[in-house]
Design a protein around this motif. Structure first.
Motif, PDB file in Angstrom:
ATOM      1  N   LEU A  97       0.830  -1.212   0.000  1.00  0.00           N
ATOM      2  CA  LEU A  97       0.000   0.000   0.000  1.00  0.00           C
ATOM      3  C   LEU A  97       0.865   1.263   0.000  1.00  0.00           C
ATOM      4  CD1 LEU A  97      -2.680  -1.179   2.599  1.00  0.00           C
ATOM      5  CD2 LEU A  97      -3.075  -0.788   0.153  1.00  0.00           C
ATOM      6  N   LEU A  98       1.946   1.245   0.789  1.00  0.00           N
ATOM      7  CA  LEU A  98       2.834   2.413   0.860  1.00  0.00           C
ATOM      8  C   LEU A  98       3.619   2.595  -0.436  1.00  0.00           C
ATOM      9  CD1 LEU A  98       4.188   2.148   4.513  1.00  0.00           C
ATOM     10  CD2 LEU A  98       2.549   3.787   3.615  1.00  0.00           C
ATOM     11  N   THR A  99       3.995   1.466  -1.045  1.00  0.00           N
ATOM     12  CA  THR A  99       4.718   1.521  -2.318  1.00  0.00           C
ATOM     13  C   THR A  99       3.857   2.238  -3.357  1.00  0.00           C
ATOM     14  OG1 THR A  99       5.937  -0.504  -1.872  1.00  0.00           O
ATOM     15  CG2 THR A  99       5.680   0.051  -4.160  1.00  0.00           C
ATOM     16  N   GLU A 100       2.565   1.883  -3.370  1.00  0.00           N
ATOM     17  CA  GLU A 100       1.643   2.522  -4.330  1.00  0.00           C
ATOM     18  C   GLU A 100       1.422   3.996  -3.990  1.00  0.00           C
ATOM     19  OE1 GLU A 100      -1.730  -0.081  -4.008  1.00  0.00           O
ATOM     20  OE2 GLU A 100      -0.695  -1.714  -5.063  1.00  0.00           O
ATOM     21  N   LYS A 101       1.304   4.294  -2.704  1.00  0.00           N
ATOM     22  CA  LYS A 101       1.007   5.671  -2.290  1.00  0.00           C
ATOM     23  C   LYS A 101       2.177   6.630  -2.527  1.00  0.00           C
ATOM     24  CE  LYS A 101      -0.581   8.481   1.554  1.00  0.00           C
ATOM     25  NZ  LYS A 101      -1.203   8.545   2.869  1.00  0.00           N
ATOM     26  N   TYR A 102       3.390   6.172  -2.179  1.00  0.00           N
ATOM     27  CA  TYR A 102       4.548   7.081  -2.230  1.00  0.00           C
ATOM     28  C   TYR A 102       5.459   6.864  -3.448  1.00  0.00           C
ATOM     29  CZ  TYR A 102       3.344   8.392   2.550  1.00  0.00           C
ATOM     30  OH  TYR A 102       2.692   8.850   3.662  1.00  0.00           O
ATOM     31  N   LEU A 127      16.818   7.193   8.567  1.00  0.00           N
ATOM     32  CA  LEU A 127      15.508   6.546   8.539  1.00  0.00           C
ATOM     33  C   LEU A 127      14.448   7.544   8.982  1.00  0.00           C
ATOM     34  CD1 LEU A 127      16.378   3.147  10.250  1.00  0.00           C
ATOM     35  CD2 LEU A 127      15.695   3.452   7.857  1.00  0.00           C
ATOM     36  N   ASP A 128      13.289   7.489   8.338  1.00  0.00           N
ATOM     37  CA  ASP A 128      12.161   8.310   8.794  1.00  0.00           C
ATOM     38  C   ASP A 128      11.423   7.598   9.918  1.00  0.00           C
ATOM     39  OD1 ASP A 128      12.053  10.701   6.999  1.00  0.00           O
ATOM     40  OD2 ASP A 128      12.123   9.118   5.501  1.00  0.00           O
ATOM     41  N   SER A 129      11.302   6.275   9.797  1.00  0.00           N
ATOM     42  CA  SER A 129      10.569   5.528  10.812  1.00  0.00           C
ATOM     43  C   SER A 129      10.927   4.059  10.806  1.00  0.00           C
ATOM     44  CB  SER A 129       9.063   5.628  10.555  1.00  0.00           C
ATOM     45  OG  SER A 129       8.461   6.534  11.422  1.00  0.00           O
ATOM     46  N   ALA A 188      15.662   1.980  21.775  1.00  0.00           N
ATOM     47  CA  ALA A 188      16.749   2.716  22.451  1.00  0.00           C
ATOM     48  C   ALA A 188      17.190   3.932  21.632  1.00  0.00           C
ATOM     49  CB  ALA A 188      17.931   1.787  22.702  1.00  0.00           C
ATOM     50  N   THR A 189      17.117   3.832  20.305  1.00  0.00           N
ATOM     51  CA  THR A 189      17.521   4.976  19.469  1.00  0.00           C
ATOM     52  C   THR A 189      16.387   5.984  19.318  1.00  0.00           C
ATOM     53  OG1 THR A 189      16.810   3.952  17.381  1.00  0.00           O
ATOM     54  CG2 THR A 189      19.088   3.513  18.096  1.00  0.00           C
ATOM     55  N   GLY A 190      15.187   5.613  19.816  1.00  0.00           N
ATOM     56  CA  GLY A 190      14.039   6.516  19.721  1.00  0.00           C
ATOM     57  C   GLY A 190      13.327   6.480  18.384  1.00  0.00           C
ATOM     58  N   GLU A 191      13.720   5.527  17.511  1.00  0.00           N
ATOM     59  CA  GLU A 191      13.126   5.483  16.161  1.00  0.00           C
ATOM     60  C   GLU A 191      11.906   4.563  16.063  1.00  0.00           C
ATOM     61  OE1 GLU A 191      16.750   5.759  13.086  1.00  0.00           O
ATOM     62  OE2 GLU A 191      17.209   4.507  14.830  1.00  0.00           O
ATOM     63  N   LEU A 192      11.694   3.712  17.081  1.00  0.00           N
ATOM     64  CA  LEU A 192      10.640   2.691  16.988  1.00  0.00           C
ATOM     65  C   LEU A 192       9.250   3.251  17.269  1.00  0.00           C
ATOM     66  CD1 LEU A 192      10.228  -0.438  16.630  1.00  0.00           C
ATOM     67  CD2 LEU A 192      10.116  -0.529  19.116  1.00  0.00           C
ATOM     68  N   LYS A 193       8.323   2.914  16.381  1.00  0.00           N
ATOM     69  CA  LYS A 193       6.894   3.197  16.590  1.00  0.00           C
ATOM     70  C   LYS A 193       6.167   1.864  16.466  1.00  0.00           C
ATOM     71  CE  LYS A 193       7.284   7.787  16.485  1.00  0.00           C
ATOM     72  NZ  LYS A 193       8.649   7.875  16.972  1.00  0.00           N
ATOM     73  N   THR A 194       5.172   1.633  17.327  1.00  0.00           N
ATOM     74  CA  THR A 194       4.453   0.360  17.257  1.00  0.00           C
ATOM     75  C   THR A 194       3.003   0.586  16.849  1.00  0.00           C
ATOM     76  OG1 THR A 194       3.917   0.428  19.598  1.00  0.00           O
ATOM     77  CG2 THR A 194       5.904  -0.774  18.979  1.00  0.00           C
ATOM     78  N   VAL A 195       2.492  -0.400  16.108  1.00  0.00           N
ATOM     79  CA  VAL A 195       1.116  -0.379  15.629  1.00  0.00           C
ATOM     80  C   VAL A 195       0.508  -1.741  15.963  1.00  0.00           C
ATOM     81  CG1 VAL A 195      -0.312  -0.304  13.540  1.00  0.00           C
ATOM     82  CG2 VAL A 195       1.625   1.243  13.757  1.00  0.00           C
ATOM     83  N   ASP A 196      -0.765  -1.747  16.320  1.00  0.00           N
ATOM     84  CA  ASP A 196      -1.458  -3.003  16.616  1.00  0.00           C
ATOM     85  C   ASP A 196      -1.745  -3.728  15.303  1.00  0.00           C
ATOM     86  OD1 ASP A 196      -3.046  -5.097  17.363  1.00  0.00           O
ATOM     87  OD2 ASP A 196      -4.707  -3.885  18.116  1.00  0.00           O
ATOM     88  N   GLY A 197      -0.938  -4.746  15.010  1.00  0.00           N
ATOM     89  CA  GLY A 197      -1.077  -5.498  13.766  1.00  0.00           C
ATOM     90  C   GLY A 197      -2.302  -6.393  13.728  1.00  0.00           C
ATOM     91  N   SER A 206      -4.120   3.410   8.450  1.00  0.00           N
ATOM     92  CA  SER A 206      -4.300   4.799   8.878  1.00  0.00           C
ATOM     93  C   SER A 206      -3.344   5.140  10.022  1.00  0.00           C
ATOM     94  CB  SER A 206      -5.756   5.088   9.247  1.00  0.00           C
ATOM     95  OG  SER A 206      -6.121   4.378  10.388  1.00  0.00           O
ATOM     96  N   GLU A 207      -3.066   4.171  10.902  1.00  0.00           N
ATOM     97  CA  GLU A 207      -2.095   4.431  11.982  1.00  0.00           C
ATOM     98  C   GLU A 207      -0.695   4.651  11.411  1.00  0.00           C
ATOM     99  OE1 GLU A 207      -1.984   2.136  15.565  1.00  0.00           O
ATOM    100  OE2 GLU A 207      -4.131   1.709  15.480  1.00  0.00           O
ATOM    101  N   ILE A 208      -0.336   3.832  10.417  1.00  0.00           N
ATOM    102  CA  ILE A 208       0.987   3.988   9.786  1.00  0.00           C
ATOM    103  C   ILE A 208       1.077   5.346   9.093  1.00  0.00           C
ATOM    104  CG2 ILE A 208       2.460   3.156   7.896  1.00  0.00           C
ATOM    105  CD1 ILE A 208       1.582   0.279   8.701  1.00  0.00           C
ATOM    106  N   ASN A 209       0.012   5.732   8.394  1.00  0.00           N
ATOM    107  CA  ASN A 209       0.014   7.031   7.710  1.00  0.00           C
ATOM    108  C   ASN A 209       0.157   8.178   8.700  1.00  0.00           C
ATOM    109  OD1 ASN A 209      -0.125   6.089   5.068  1.00  0.00           O
ATOM    110  ND2 ASN A 209      -2.351   5.942   5.103  1.00  0.00           N
ATOM    111  N   ALA A 210      -0.453   8.035   9.880  1.00  0.00           N
ATOM    112  CA  ALA A 210      -0.333   9.086  10.910  1.00  0.00           C
ATOM    113  C   ALA A 210       1.110   9.176  11.408  1.00  0.00           C
ATOM    114  CB  ALA A 210      -1.284   8.772  12.073  1.00  0.00           C
TER     115      ALA A 210
END
Length: 198
Positions: free
Chosen positions: A19-24, A107-109, A167-176, A185-189
């Motif tokens: 989905l992200l490949t298509e969007k971006y 890395l962005d995310s 530890a590097t502060g780059e991790l974001k978690t989403v309920d898979g 929508s959570e990933i897009n946010a």
């Protein structure tokens, strides 16, 4: 948009990456595809990788890192990329950080899809039962026992990446375990917030 997706097999990384490949308009880079491509074009590192694979050995981190580095330099990665299945270990993550810094990139995310492993196994067992009940053929990768082994391997080797990126502060978690639309929508946010911070 430079991303890493983390999460065990069956967490939905492939669906979200598509989905992200298509969007971006950015490529999804899987280690297997990159290895095969390097071997196919017979690049220097591709020839080294082929020799190792022909000998029945695992390709070293050094070779994998070099293949990833070459691939990131490709024109289609100018706007970014999604790494899928790489880094697989903390040493690879450290090497990736140095590699990107050397190219003036970051890395962005790093997005981890958190899932209930027991529910994933039940999902596969149900899919197998439904396929058999419908008179269909069960896919070879729809094997609950093999899937459990892959989950154990993931926990042992790849799960420490979560701690590394936390530890590097780059991790974001989403309920898979949420619906595909909710996860998207959570990933897009997360990505909107990352680009606002950039």
């Amino acid at each position: 948009m430079r991303l890493i997706f983390l999460g065990p097999p069956g967490a939905g990384k492939g669906t979200q990456a598509k989905l992200l490949t298509e969007k971006y308009g950015i490529p999804q880079l899987s280690t297997g595809d990159m290895l095969r491509a390097a071997v196919a074009v017979q690049s220097d590192v591709g020839k080294r990788a082929k020799a190792v694979m022909d000998a029945g050995q695992l390709v070293s981190d050094e070779i994998v890192n070099e293949i990833v580095s070459d691939r990131i330099d490709s024109a289609d990665c100018a706007k970014g990329f999604i790494l899928d299945g790489y880094p697989r270990t903390v040493p690879q993550a450290v090497a990736l950080g140095k590699m990107l810094a050397g190219k003036g990139l970051r890395l962005d995310s790093v997005i981890e899809l958190k899932v209930d492993e027991d529910a994933l196994v039940r999902r596969i067992e149900n899919r197998v039962a439904e396929t058999i009940a419908a008179g269909g053929t069960v896919r070879s990768d729809d094997n609950p026992e093999a899937f459990k082994k892959r989950l154990v391997e993931y926990r042992e080797k790849t799960a420490p990446l979560s701690q590394h990126y936390a530890a590097t502060g780059e991790l974001k978690t989403v309920d898979g375990m949420a619906s595909v639309e909710t996860v998207t929508s959570e990933i897009n946010a997360i990505l909107a917030s990352a680009s606002a911070d950039a």
